[in-house]
Design a protein around this motif. Structure first.
Motif, PDB file in Angstrom:
ATOM      1  N   VAL A 126       0.862  -1.192   0.000  1.00 25.01           N
ATOM      2  CA  VAL A 126       0.000   0.000   0.000  1.00 25.01           C
ATOM      3  C   VAL A 126       0.896   1.238   0.000  1.00 25.01           C
ATOM      4  CG1 VAL A 126      -1.970   1.112   1.085  1.00 25.01           C
ATOM      5  CG2 VAL A 126      -1.657  -1.362   1.329  1.00 25.01           C
ATOM      6  N   ASN A 127       1.027   1.840  -1.175  1.00 28.19           N
ATOM      7  CA  ASN A 127       1.994   2.906  -1.382  1.00 28.19           C
ATOM      8  C   ASN A 127       1.464   4.295  -1.063  1.00 28.19           C
ATOM      9  OD1 ASN A 127       0.486   2.055  -3.849  1.00 28.19           O
ATOM     10  ND2 ASN A 127       1.267   4.005  -4.616  1.00 28.19           N
ATOM     11  N   GLY A 128       0.166   4.414  -0.840  1.00 28.74           N
ATOM     12  CA  GLY A 128      -0.430   5.713  -0.568  1.00 28.74           C
ATOM     13  C   GLY A 128      -1.865   5.543  -0.114  1.00 28.74           C
ATOM     14  N   PRO A 129      -2.691   6.599  -0.237  1.00 32.68           N
ATOM     15  CA  PRO A 129      -4.074   6.502   0.220  1.00 32.68           C
ATOM     16  C   PRO A 129      -4.825   5.323  -0.383  1.00 32.68           C
ATOM     17  CG  PRO A 129      -3.514   8.771  -0.290  1.00 32.68           C
ATOM     18  CD  PRO A 129      -2.359   7.942  -0.745  1.00 32.68           C
ATOM     19  N   ALA A 130      -5.576   4.623   0.469  1.00 34.36           N
ATOM     20  CA  ALA A 130      -6.448   3.525   0.062  1.00 34.36           C
ATOM     21  C   ALA A 130      -7.845   3.894   0.559  1.00 34.36           C
ATOM     22  CB  ALA A 130      -5.972   2.209   0.654  1.00 34.36           C
ATOM     23  N   VAL A 131      -8.693   4.338  -0.357  1.00 37.55           N
ATOM     24  CA  VAL A 131      -9.922   5.021   0.014  1.00 37.55           C
ATOM     25  C   VAL A 131     -11.140   4.262  -0.517  1.00 37.55           C
ATOM     26  CG1 VAL A 131     -11.154   7.225  -0.070  1.00 37.55           C
ATOM     27  CG2 VAL A 131      -8.651   7.197  -0.150  1.00 37.55           C
ATOM     28  N   GLY A 132     -12.158   4.115   0.313  1.00 39.94           N
ATOM     29  CA  GLY A 132     -13.380   3.469  -0.123  1.00 39.94           C
ATOM     30  C   GLY A 132     -13.110   2.059  -0.611  1.00 39.94           C
ATOM     31  N   ALA A 133     -13.467   1.805  -1.868  1.00 38.40           N
ATOM     32  CA  ALA A 133     -13.207   0.477  -2.429  1.00 38.40           C
ATOM     33  C   ALA A 133     -11.718   0.169  -2.473  1.00 38.40           C
ATOM     34  CB  ALA A 133     -13.817   0.369  -3.827  1.00 38.40           C
ATOM     35  N   GLY A 134     -10.873   1.201  -2.492  1.00 36.07           N
ATOM     36  CA  GLY A 134      -9.429   0.975  -2.422  1.00 36.07           C
ATOM     37  C   GLY A 134      -9.011   0.447  -1.067  1.00 36.07           C
ATOM     38  N   CYS A 135      -9.652   0.928  -0.006  1.00 39.79           N
ATOM     39  CA  CYS A 135      -9.406   0.387   1.328  1.00 39.79           C
ATOM     40  C   CYS A 135      -9.849  -1.071   1.384  1.00 39.79           C
ATOM     41  CB  CYS A 135     -10.157   1.228   2.361  1.00 39.79           C
ATOM     42  SG  CYS A 135      -9.994   0.665   4.076  1.00 39.79           S
ATOM     43  N   ASP A 136     -11.023  -1.345   0.819  1.00 37.77           N
ATOM     44  CA  ASP A 136     -11.524  -2.720   0.809  1.00 37.77           C
ATOM     45  C   ASP A 136     -10.614  -3.629  -0.007  1.00 37.77           C
ATOM     46  OD1 ASP A 136     -13.641  -1.880   2.343  1.00 37.77           O
ATOM     47  OD2 ASP A 136     -15.011  -1.661   0.647  1.00 37.77           O
ATOM     48  N   LEU A 137     -10.034  -3.083  -1.084  1.00 36.22           N
ATOM     49  CA  LEU A 137      -9.132  -3.879  -1.909  1.00 36.22           C
ATOM     50  C   LEU A 137      -7.935  -4.362  -1.097  1.00 36.22           C
ATOM     51  CD1 LEU A 137      -8.521  -4.945  -4.784  1.00 36.22           C
ATOM     52  CD2 LEU A 137      -7.356  -2.768  -5.227  1.00 36.22           C
ATOM     53  N   THR A 138      -7.406  -3.520  -0.225  1.00 35.67           N
ATOM     54  CA  THR A 138      -6.293  -3.963   0.622  1.00 35.67           C
ATOM     55  C   THR A 138      -6.741  -5.087   1.542  1.00 35.67           C
ATOM     56  OG1 THR A 138      -6.647  -2.407   2.473  1.00 35.67           O
ATOM     57  CG2 THR A 138      -5.363  -1.616   0.592  1.00 35.67           C
ATOM     58  N   ALA A 139      -7.981  -5.001   2.017  1.00 35.31           N
ATOM     59  CA  ALA A 139      -8.498  -6.019   2.937  1.00 35.31           C
ATOM     60  C   ALA A 139      -8.717  -7.357   2.245  1.00 35.31           C
ATOM     61  CB  ALA A 139      -9.797  -5.536   3.579  1.00 35.31           C
ATOM     62  N   ALA A 141      -6.555  -8.730   0.331  1.00 33.24           N
ATOM     63  CA  ALA A 141      -5.259  -9.403   0.244  1.00 33.24           C
ATOM     64  C   ALA A 141      -5.061 -10.310   1.453  1.00 33.24           C
ATOM     65  CB  ALA A 141      -4.140  -8.367   0.157  1.00 33.24           C
ATOM     66  N   ASP A 142      -4.094 -11.217   1.339  1.00 35.89           N
ATOM     67  CA  ASP A 142      -3.772 -12.111   2.446  1.00 35.89           C
ATOM     68  C   ASP A 142      -2.857 -11.436   3.464  1.00 35.89           C
ATOM     69  OD1 ASP A 142      -5.007 -14.666   1.384  1.00 35.89           O
ATOM     70  OD2 ASP A 142      -3.649 -14.171  -0.254  1.00 35.89           O
ATOM     71  N   MET A 143      -2.003 -10.544   2.979  1.00 38.86           N
ATOM     72  CA  MET A 143      -1.080  -9.803   3.836  1.00 38.86           C
ATOM     73  C   MET A 143      -0.943  -8.399   3.277  1.00 38.86           C
ATOM     74  SD  MET A 143       1.791 -12.830   4.242  1.00 38.86           S
ATOM     75  CE  MET A 143       1.460 -13.493   2.611  1.00 38.86           C
ATOM     76  N   ARG A 144      -0.599  -7.441   4.148  1.00 36.40           N
ATOM     77  CA  ARG A 144      -0.509  -6.043   3.740  1.00 36.40           C
ATOM     78  C   ARG A 144       0.730  -5.397   4.350  1.00 36.40           C
ATOM     79  NH1 ARG A 144      -5.143  -8.063   3.967  1.00 36.40           N
ATOM     80  NH2 ARG A 144      -4.690  -8.562   6.126  1.00 36.40           N
ATOM     81  N   ILE A 145       1.507  -4.706   3.508  1.00 35.58           N
ATOM     82  CA  ILE A 145       2.599  -3.869   3.975  1.00 35.58           C
ATOM     83  C   ILE A 145       2.295  -2.449   3.531  1.00 35.58           C
ATOM     84  CG2 ILE A 145       5.076  -3.399   3.831  1.00 35.58           C
ATOM     85  CD1 ILE A 145       5.549  -6.333   3.334  1.00 35.58           C
ATOM     86  N   ALA A 146       2.393  -1.499   4.460  1.00 35.81           N
ATOM     87  CA  ALA A 146       2.027  -0.120   4.156  1.00 35.81           C
ATOM     88  C   ALA A 146       3.231   0.791   4.205  1.00 35.81           C
ATOM     89  CB  ALA A 146       0.967   0.373   5.149  1.00 35.81           C
ATOM     90  N   SER A 147       3.267   1.737   3.289  1.00 37.64           N
ATOM     91  CA  SER A 147       4.218   2.829   3.367  1.00 37.64           C
ATOM     92  C   SER A 147       3.818   3.756   4.510  1.00 37.64           C
ATOM     93  CB  SER A 147       4.216   3.603   2.049  1.00 37.64           C
ATOM     94  OG  SER A 147       4.807   4.877   2.197  1.00 37.64           O
ATOM     95  N   GLU A 148       4.783   4.458   5.057  1.00 36.31           N
ATOM     96  CA  GLU A 148       4.482   5.447   6.099  1.00 36.31           C
ATOM     97  C   GLU A 148       3.553   6.540   5.592  1.00 36.31           C
ATOM     98  OE1 GLU A 148       8.757   5.140   8.512  1.00 36.31           O
ATOM     99  OE2 GLU A 148       8.438   6.676   6.960  1.00 36.31           O
ATOM    100  N   THR A 149       3.494   6.726   4.274  1.00 42.68           N
ATOM    101  CA  THR A 149       2.630   7.747   3.688  1.00 42.68           C
ATOM    102  C   THR A 149       1.227   7.225   3.387  1.00 42.68           C
ATOM    103  OG1 THR A 149       3.375   7.208   1.446  1.00 42.68           O
ATOM    104  CG2 THR A 149       4.618   8.892   2.646  1.00 42.68           C
ATOM    105  N   ALA A 150       0.993   5.962   3.605  1.00 41.57           N
ATOM    106  CA  ALA A 150      -0.321   5.384   3.319  1.00 41.57           C
ATOM    107  C   ALA A 150      -1.324   5.768   4.400  1.00 41.57           C
ATOM    108  CB  ALA A 150      -0.229   3.861   3.223  1.00 41.57           C
ATOM    109  N   TRP A 151      -2.582   5.841   4.002  1.00 43.89           N
ATOM    110  CA  TRP A 151      -3.664   5.914   4.975  1.00 43.89           C
ATOM    111  C   TRP A 151      -4.878   5.217   4.381  1.00 43.89           C
ATOM    112  CZ3 TRP A 151      -7.739   8.805   2.960  1.00 43.89           C
ATOM    113  CH2 TRP A 151      -7.416   9.823   2.058  1.00 43.89           C
ATOM    114  N   PHE A 152      -5.797   4.866   5.255  1.00 44.73           N
ATOM    115  CA  PHE A 152      -6.946   4.042   4.897  1.00 44.73           C
ATOM    116  C   PHE A 152      -8.227   4.758   5.316  1.00 44.73           C
ATOM    117  CE2 PHE A 152      -3.228   1.588   5.746  1.00 44.73           C
ATOM    118  CZ  PHE A 152      -3.201   0.589   4.799  1.00 44.73           C
ATOM    119  N   ALA A 153      -9.241   4.687   4.469  1.00 38.81           N
ATOM    120  CA  ALA A 153     -10.527   5.300   4.819  1.00 38.81           C
ATOM    121  C   ALA A 153     -11.662   4.490   4.224  1.00 38.81           C
ATOM    122  CB  ALA A 153     -10.589   6.742   4.325  1.00 38.81           C
ATOM    123  N   GLU A 154     -12.503   3.966   5.086  1.00 36.97           N
ATOM    124  CA  GLU A 154     -13.737   3.299   4.656  1.00 36.97           C
ATOM    125  C   GLU A 154     -14.796   4.386   4.529  1.00 36.97           C
ATOM    126  OE1 GLU A 154     -15.598  -0.596   3.881  1.00 36.97           O
ATOM    127  OE2 GLU A 154     -13.685   0.413   3.649  1.00 36.97           O
TER     128      GLU A 154
END
Length: 282
Positions: A126-139, A141-154
């Motif tokens: 997760v290289n940056g914002p993961a918003v709405g369906a983008g947040c769900d897309l990360t969920a 996955a089986d595993m997730r690694i996030a950049s310090e610049t990433a954030w998540f919003a449902e």
């Protein structure tokens, strides 16, 4: 789609740069890059949905693929739905209520269904914002690694809608019902460190280390016998909806397949010989 060992012409390169989902393979690891950086990588268009479905089918059919890394081009992981098309009533957001229903069912909802049947492990980088369906897309996955610049919003409620792509199913399984409710009902941002504390991601790394960290994790998975990895993932996915007795029965049915695979023999012999094994996936 670019594959390791392919000879790429200038025309191929130009077509690849326009593809909604770039697919590249290095050894046994594929990297899928959502390739709409100019609009922050929305995933609601039909061509993006089709690209995900094709990538899943091809990975499942290719024994050389053992792990997939999913990331986004540019500064965002994914903005989810295309808000401009939502405003204009285009694509899956257009038509009468029954048409919009079918737009979701045969459109963006095909992505979670496809990823749920992906045989190999999926790591979201997760290289940056993961918003709405983008947040769900990360969920998904089986595993997730996030950049310090990433954030998540449902963030669906911020637009007066609901999670239409399975977020209400995926999120509680990751962060628990209370935190899933907080994310879903407030729509507020969750930064990378909070996501780590809540169990939404496995780890947080500096931006320049993201793909390297995802690849390191992928390699730790890919080094194992591929048939065993695929079956183990299947058991983990089935545990979401199975009783203990049903899962045990499925495990008992799968285990003889693992015992009779040549890679199992190689693993046992390497263990006893105190050497590194070599797995072929045959």
């Amino acid at each position: 789609m670019q594959r390791q060992g392919d000879i790429m012409t200038e025309q191929d390169t130009q077509q690849g740069s326009q593809a909604p989902l770039l697919v590249e393979r290095d050894g046994h690891v594929e990297t899928w890059t959502i390739n709409r950086p100019e609009s922050r990588n929305p995933i609601s268009d039909d061509e993006m949905v089709e690209a995900f479905m094709t990538a899943v089918d091809e990975a499942n059919a290719n024994p050389e693929v053992r792990v997939v890394i999913l990331t986004g081009a540019g500064k965002a992981f994914s903005a989810g739905g295309d808000v401009k098309k939502m405003r204009d009533g285009e694509g899956i957001f257009g038509g009468r209520p029954h048409q919009i229903r079918n737009g979701y069912r045969y459109g963006i909802q095909q992505i979670p269904l496809a990823l749920q049947r992906l045989d190999v492990p999926l790591i979201a980088a997760v290289n940056g914002p993961a918003v709405g369906a983008g947040c769900d897309l990360t969920a998904m996955a089986d595993m997730r690694i996030a950049s310090e610049t990433a954030w998540f919003a449902e963030s669906f409620v911020k637009l007066g809608i609901i999670p239409g792509d399975g977020g209400a199913w995926f999120l509680p399984r990751l962060v628990g019902p209370a935190r899933a409710a907080e994310m879903t009902l407030t729509g507020d941002r969750v930064d990378a460190q909070t996501a780590l504390a809540w169990g939404l991601v496995n780890r947080v790394v500096a931006p320049e280390e993201l793909l390297g960290a995802a690849r390191e994790l992928a390699d730790r998975v890919a080094v194992n016998p591929p048939h065993a990895v695929r079956m183990a993932k299947k058991l983990l996915r089935e545990s979401d909806s199975s009783s203990l007795s049903s899962l045990l029965e499925l495990s008992a049915a799968m285990q003889p397949l693992a015992h009779h695979a040549p890679d199992h023999t190689e693993a046992i012999e390497a263990f006893l010989d105190k050497r590194e094994p070599t797995f072929t996936g045959e």
